[in-house]
Design a protein around this motif. Structure first.
Motif, PDB file in Angstrom:
ATOM      1  N   SER A 232      14.077 103.466  41.539  1.00  0.00           N
ATOM      2  CA  SER A 232      14.431 104.116  42.797  1.00  0.00           C
ATOM      3  C   SER A 232      14.915 103.064  43.778  1.00  0.00           C
ATOM      4  O   SER A 232      14.557 101.884  43.663  1.00  0.00           O
ATOM      5  CB  SER A 232      13.209 104.824  43.396  1.00  0.00           C
ATOM      6  OG  SER A 232      12.992 106.088  42.820  1.00  0.00           O
ATOM      7  N   PRO A 233      15.716 103.459  44.764  1.00  0.00           N
ATOM      8  CA  PRO A 233      16.128 102.497  45.792  1.00  0.00           C
ATOM      9  C   PRO A 233      14.952 102.106  46.674  1.00  0.00           C
ATOM     10  O   PRO A 233      13.988 102.870  46.828  1.00  0.00           O
ATOM     11  CB  PRO A 233      17.185 103.270  46.589  1.00  0.00           C
ATOM     12  CG  PRO A 233      16.812 104.700  46.404  1.00  0.00           C
ATOM     13  CD  PRO A 233      16.270 104.806  45.011  1.00  0.00           C
ATOM     14  N   GLN A 234      15.018 100.925  47.259  1.00  0.00           N
ATOM     15  CA  GLN A 234      13.982 100.513  48.201  1.00  0.00           C
ATOM     16  C   GLN A 234      14.119 101.328  49.484  1.00  0.00           C
ATOM     17  O   GLN A 234      15.218 101.691  49.895  1.00  0.00           O
ATOM     18  CB  GLN A 234      14.114  99.022  48.515  1.00  0.00           C
ATOM     19  CG  GLN A 234      12.981  98.454  49.351  1.00  0.00           C
ATOM     20  CD  GLN A 234      11.626  98.631  48.709  1.00  0.00           C
ATOM     21  OE1 GLN A 234      10.932  99.614  48.970  1.00  0.00           O
ATOM     22  NE2 GLN A 234      11.250  97.676  47.855  1.00  0.00           N
ATOM     23  N   VAL A 235      12.978 101.655  50.082  1.00  0.00           N
ATOM     24  CA  VAL A 235      12.945 102.303  51.394  1.00  0.00           C
ATOM     25  C   VAL A 235      12.092 101.437  52.307  1.00  0.00           C
ATOM     26  O   VAL A 235      11.332 100.577  51.860  1.00  0.00           O
ATOM     27  CB  VAL A 235      12.390 103.743  51.319  1.00  0.00           C
ATOM     28  CG1 VAL A 235      13.307 104.622  50.477  1.00  0.00           C
ATOM     29  CG2 VAL A 235      10.968 103.760  50.758  1.00  0.00           C
ATOM     30  N   TRP A 236      12.198 101.684  53.634  1.00  0.00           N
ATOM     31  CA  TRP A 236      11.641 100.746  54.589  1.00  0.00           C
ATOM     32  C   TRP A 236      10.909 101.458  55.720  1.00  0.00           C
ATOM     33  O   TRP A 236      11.118 102.644  55.975  1.00  0.00           O
ATOM     34  CB  TRP A 236      12.764  99.891  55.202  1.00  0.00           C
ATOM     35  CG  TRP A 236      13.670  99.296  54.196  1.00  0.00           C
ATOM     36  CD1 TRP A 236      14.827  99.828  53.718  1.00  0.00           C
ATOM     37  CD2 TRP A 236      13.472  98.085  53.480  1.00  0.00           C
ATOM     38  NE1 TRP A 236      15.378  99.011  52.767  1.00  0.00           N
ATOM     39  CE2 TRP A 236      14.563  97.933  52.603  1.00  0.00           C
ATOM     40  CE3 TRP A 236      12.487  97.100  53.510  1.00  0.00           C
ATOM     41  CZ2 TRP A 236      14.696  96.844  51.750  1.00  0.00           C
ATOM     42  CZ3 TRP A 236      12.620  96.009  52.671  1.00  0.00           C
ATOM     43  CH2 TRP A 236      13.708  95.890  51.804  1.00  0.00           C
ATOM     44  N   ALA A 237      10.051 100.729  56.374  1.00  0.00           N
ATOM     45  CA  ALA A 237       9.495 101.126  57.667  1.00  0.00           C
ATOM     46  C   ALA A 237       9.833 100.029  58.656  1.00  0.00           C
ATOM     47  O   ALA A 237      10.097  98.885  58.275  1.00  0.00           O
ATOM     48  CB  ALA A 237       7.987 101.314  57.585  1.00  0.00           C
ATOM     49  N   LEU A 238       9.817 100.385  59.931  1.00  0.00           N
ATOM     50  CA  LEU A 238       9.985  99.399  60.999  1.00  0.00           C
ATOM     51  C   LEU A 238       8.681  99.311  61.773  1.00  0.00           C
ATOM     52  O   LEU A 238       8.149 100.326  62.221  1.00  0.00           O
ATOM     53  CB  LEU A 238      11.121  99.798  61.933  1.00  0.00           C
ATOM     54  CG  LEU A 238      11.327  98.909  63.171  1.00  0.00           C
ATOM     55  CD1 LEU A 238      11.654  97.473  62.764  1.00  0.00           C
ATOM     56  CD2 LEU A 238      12.418  99.474  64.076  1.00  0.00           C
ATOM     57  N   GLY A 239       8.170  98.099  61.914  1.00  0.00           N
ATOM     58  CA  GLY A 239       6.971  97.863  62.711  1.00  0.00           C
ATOM     59  C   GLY A 239       7.314  97.072  63.962  1.00  0.00           C
ATOM     60  O   GLY A 239       8.047  96.082  63.900  1.00  0.00           O
ATOM     61  N   VAL A 240       6.797  97.533  65.094  1.00  0.00           N
ATOM     62  CA  VAL A 240       6.916  96.801  66.358  1.00  0.00           C
ATOM     63  C   VAL A 240       5.505  96.547  66.849  1.00  0.00           C
ATOM     64  O   VAL A 240       4.677  97.463  66.879  1.00  0.00           O
ATOM     65  CB  VAL A 240       7.727  97.595  67.403  1.00  0.00           C
ATOM     66  CG1 VAL A 240       7.829  96.815  68.707  1.00  0.00           C
ATOM     67  CG2 VAL A 240       9.122  97.915  66.877  1.00  0.00           C
ATOM     68  N   ALA A 337      10.083 101.324  43.485  1.00  0.00           N
ATOM     69  CA  ALA A 337      11.305 100.595  43.837  1.00  0.00           C
ATOM     70  C   ALA A 337      11.284  99.142  43.383  1.00  0.00           C
ATOM     71  O   ALA A 337      12.169  98.370  43.763  1.00  0.00           O
ATOM     72  CB  ALA A 337      11.533 100.666  45.345  1.00  0.00           C
ATOM     73  N   LEU A 338      10.292  98.741  42.581  1.00  0.00           N
ATOM     74  CA  LEU A 338      10.271  97.367  42.102  1.00  0.00           C
ATOM     75  C   LEU A 338      11.495  97.086  41.233  1.00  0.00           C
ATOM     76  O   LEU A 338      12.001  97.973  40.545  1.00  0.00           O
ATOM     77  CB  LEU A 338       9.002  97.110  41.276  1.00  0.00           C
ATOM     78  CG  LEU A 338       7.681  97.119  42.035  1.00  0.00           C
ATOM     79  CD1 LEU A 338       6.528  96.908  41.061  1.00  0.00           C
ATOM     80  CD2 LEU A 338       7.658  96.053  43.120  1.00  0.00           C
ATOM     81  N   PRO A 339      12.007  95.853  41.251  1.00  0.00           N
ATOM     82  CA  PRO A 339      13.124  95.518  40.354  1.00  0.00           C
ATOM     83  C   PRO A 339      12.769  95.811  38.902  1.00  0.00           C
ATOM     84  O   PRO A 339      11.589  95.793  38.512  1.00  0.00           O
ATOM     85  CB  PRO A 339      13.305  94.013  40.590  1.00  0.00           C
ATOM     86  CG  PRO A 339      12.740  93.758  41.946  1.00  0.00           C
ATOM     87  CD  PRO A 339      11.594  94.713  42.089  1.00  0.00           C
TER      88      PRO A 339
END
Length: 566
Positions: A232-240, A337-339
């Motif tokens: 699967s493609p990598q997905v992300w979160a944004l942390g502030v 999403a691991l390689p």
């Protein structure tokens, strides 16, 4: 018709960052093992290599004057490191193999108590901590401080750390990775050499370890070059996050769910907040949101400011002083999403760059340390007489050891939790509970992830509810960039690749999304599109733009934030 960021790809090709060595042989920098990234993974790799080379002086002698080199793009190790962070100390204890006691590690506070709360606008309902979020016996630390600590021990073990040095191009010769070309310094806004211009250099090595952290530039290039993308493609979160000096100590760690995020399936808002004690007089608090959200008006920075107006949080930080601020993306795809392999010919991938993060447990630092240690052992085996790191199968030991470790077991057990929340908070929570109860055995297969940039956008009036910055409790983006210690030159070349003429909704998504006020919506052209204005010198290299339709490329070495408390 809905707009998707993926329909407006950036002017970027991974191939432009792959090249053959070009410096004359006598001008190349030869090292034994080259590690790109002085974060927990890269420095753990350097420390373990130092231990192994100490036990094998003959191998160390064959590697020449620089047996281990570590590239760090920030001003110093730790400058670009940001995390929560509550850390499981096991991997660090294993790394130092009894040479250091737990008391010698740079922990700030041991976790003795915790609370998980579901928030509404005015209330905080305490709920049982999910098993994945139980942290008794773990420690709170500053990951930027951990970076400086590990760097000192890596140097004691013989590693050469090169700060302010960007790995810009992957050196590939004969189908194998042979090192990295570093970025130029001292170019002007249009790429012209200035008076202090320094060209990049070819650094060639017997093995290369890519430990660049989240959104790793060369990691992405290498995965593309060798066809190693995951299922699967990598997905992300944004942390502030922010660090505060507070008038009274906090005696437990706190996590929250719910407000100010919206639970409806339509909005696709997944995340929460944390508040951790940093000794008696400081706390760190942050907001983390998955980057598959749909509303163009959502801003994680402004959600954090809104969160601080809640009575639960205001009672902790009220009367205090904000000391630091920062932002970073987090890989959330986990096991899915691991390689397909964690190595290629002459190269291995470690830590956040490889996607080794457990989202339900909010943990990744001890995975980074463990992967760096295991990478060092696999690479060391290829340094023996008659062996090379690019022989087919030579680095398979790294994959095998990681797959036999606690890292793999834990990631596999929670593999389907993150995608469960794409259908909304309550439905996702029920699915996550079932997966927790069955140790990840139900459902039996692997879910599929959808790229963050593929999610169609919607618009609401969300921004109207963000609090106005008052400079005491709530803050604007520009003052926050200043609090990050940003060191980017105003006149250096633009390192951000985006399409500049895009629909208004996409331009506003980028503008609201960016925590550092890099993007601005220009004047409409009368056909539904606008020109996006870019101020790259504001960028704190969080990587959010790469997740949502653009591409961050390496700026000049030494640019970006100067984190010290994060």
């Amino acid at each position: 018709m809905s707009v998707r960021p993926a329909d407006f790809p950036p002017p970027f090709s991974a191939g432009e960052f792959v090249t053959e060595p070009s410096d004359p042989a006598h001008e190349r920098i030869d090292v034994g093992v080259l590690i790109v990234g002085a974060g927990p993974a890269g420095l753990a790799c350097a420390i373990r290599l130092g231990q192994l080379l100490e036990e094998a002086p003959g191998v160390a002698e064959r590697l020449g004057d620089v047996p281990v080199a570590v590239l760090e793009k920030g001003k110093q190790p730790g400058s670009h490191l940001l995390s929560g962070a509550v850390v499981n100390p096991g991997a660090l204890r294993t790394l130092f193999r009894g040479r250091l006691a737990t008391a010698d590690l740079p922990f700030l506070t041991r976790v003795h108590g915790e609370g998980v709360f579901y928030l509404t606008r005015r209330r905080a309902l305490r709920i049982p901590a999910p098993p994945t979020m139980r942290n008794h016996g773990n420690f709170v630390l500053s990951v930027s401080e951990l970076g400086r600590f590990l760097a000192g021990h890596a140097e004691e073990g013989g590693a050469l750390i090169l700060p302010e040095t960007v790995g810009e191009q992957l050196l590939v010769s004969g189908g194998r990775v042979v090192g990295v070309r570093t970025g130029d310094k001292g170019r002007g806004r249009d790429g012209e050499p200035l008076g202090n211009f320094e060209p990049g250099s070819d650094i060639v090595a017997r093995a290369t370890v890519l430990a660049e952290g989240t959104q790793g530039h060369l990691t992405g290039v290498a995965l593309d070059r060798f066809g190693l993308q995951g299922e699967s493609p990598q997905v992300w979160a944004l942390g502030v996050k922010e660090v505060w000096r507070v008038p009274k100590p906090l005696r437990r760690i706190i996590h929250t769910l719910g407000w100010p995020l919206r639970n409806g399936k339509r909005y696709r808002e997944f995340g929460g907040s944390f508040v951790y004690p940093m000794g008696d007089d400081m706390v760190t608090l942050g907001m983390v949101v998955g980057m598959d959200y749909r509303d163009v008006e959502l801003s994680v920075h402004d959600l954090l400011q809104e969160l601080k107006t809640h009575r639960l949080i205001r009672n902790i930080i009220g009367g205090g002083e904000r000391l630091a601020w920062g932002a970073k993306t987090i890989p959330e795809g986990g096991f899915l999403a691991l390689p397909s392999r964690l190595h290629g010919p002459g190269v291995v991938f470690c830590g956040d760059g490889a996607g080794l993060v457990n989202v339900p447990a909010l943990k990744g630092i001890h995975y980074a340390v463990e992967s760096g240690r295991l990478a060092a052992e696999a690479v060391f085996a290829t340094l023996q007489g008659g062996e090379t790191a690019w022989r087919p199968g030579a680095l398979e030991r790294y994959d095998e050891s990681l797959q036999s470790s606690f890292v793999w077991k834990e990631l596999r057990a929670v593999r389907n939790m993150r995608p469960a929340f794409a259908k909304g908070f309550w439905r996702g929570g029920m699915k996550a509970g079932m997966q927790t109860a069955t140790m990840g055995n139900v459902p039996r297969g692997n879910a599929r992830l959808e790229r963050d940039a593929e999610v169609p956008l919607i618009r609401s009036n969300r921004a109207a509810r963000y609090p106005a910055p008052d400079g005491t409790l709530t803050f604007d983006k520009l003052s926050s960039v200043y609090a990050s210690g940003n060191r980017t030159r105003d006149d250096q070349p633009n390192h951000i690749r985006i399409q500049r003429e895009v629909p208004v909704d996409l331009a506003e998504l980028w503008t609201r999304m960016c925590p550092a006020q890099v993007y601005e919506v220009g004047d409409p052209d009368g056909e539904g599109t606008v020109e996006v204005q870019v101020t790259p010198s504001n960028c704190v290299q969080c990587g959010a733009i790469t997740a949502r339709g653009g591409r961050l490329t390496p700026p000049e070495g030494g640019s970006g934030p100067e984190y010290t408390l994060t």
